[in-house]
Design a protein around this motif. Structure first.
Motif: not given
Length: 207
Positions: A75-84
């Motif tokens: 999840i942390v490494a996923d650049d395709g989703i927002s911090p929220k």
């Protein structure tokens, strides 16, 4: 007679069976002999896999946490989703492992074991609790950098982030015999409310 299965499968079987025994009988009430009998193996075979009950307890507590940490890392490494979105997914994983898994249900037993085997509690904190916090904080820091979240005190955030789910886990274990347990402690509703509180701390907009 012991079944001929791989060492990894045998180890997994021992951990899963022993976890149920620990949850039912507690640490002091569960003997290595009882574990061996429940697993359908000899005591000598059990000691081949685990040197002692404290090591076996540590393995039972840790079981499942490794997968949870790996999921959070993705999840942390996923650049395709927002911090929220990352925060929402991370909180869901933390609730799954802390509140709804047998691994999480083992947490109250650490208090029973830590006085006799203090290294168990220390290892659990170092290997699983601290990495959970570090990964969650990475999400917060990303959100702050991108202007999605407001800066806040790290320790305060951790207390608010982890306190409610740990208390919920303890409460559900304490009153596990209640027929209406889910009415008193509805996990999904409480998790959603918890996420809103975190959102208010971070001053983010929750849809």
């Amino acid at each position: 007679m012991e079944q001929d299965i791989s060492a990894l499968d045998r180890r997994t079987q021992i951990i899963e069976t022993t976890t149920e025994l620990f949850l039912d009988k507690g640490f002091s009430g569960t003997s290595m002999s009882a574990i061996a009998t429940a697993c359908g193996i000899t005591k000598a075979s059990l000691y081949h896999h685990f040197k002692g009950k404290d090591q076996l307890f540590s393995a039972c507590v840790a079981y499942g946490y490794t997968a949870a940490l790996e999921a959070m890392e993705e999840i942390v490494a996923d650049d395709g989703i927002s911090p929220k979105e990352k925060l929402s997914k991370a909180v869901k994983i933390l609730y799954d492992i802390t509140v709804e898994s047998n691994a999480g249900r083992m947490s109250p037993l650490i208090a029973e074991v830590s006085s006799k085997f203090p290294t168990v509690a220390r290892a659990f904190h170092t290997e699983y609790i601290e990495p959970q916090r570090a990964l969650l904080w990475q999400i917060v820091e990303e959100g702050v950098r991108k202007g999605h979240f407001q800066p806040l005190d790290q320790n305060q955030f951790f207390h608010v982030a982890f306190g409610p789910m740990v208390m919920l886990s303890l409460a559900r274990e304490m009153f596990a015999t209640f027929d209406d347990l889910d009415e008193h402690f509805p996990v999904s509703e409480l998790r959603d409310g918890h996420f809103k509180v975190l959102g208010q701390m971070l001053q983010m907009q929750i849809d």
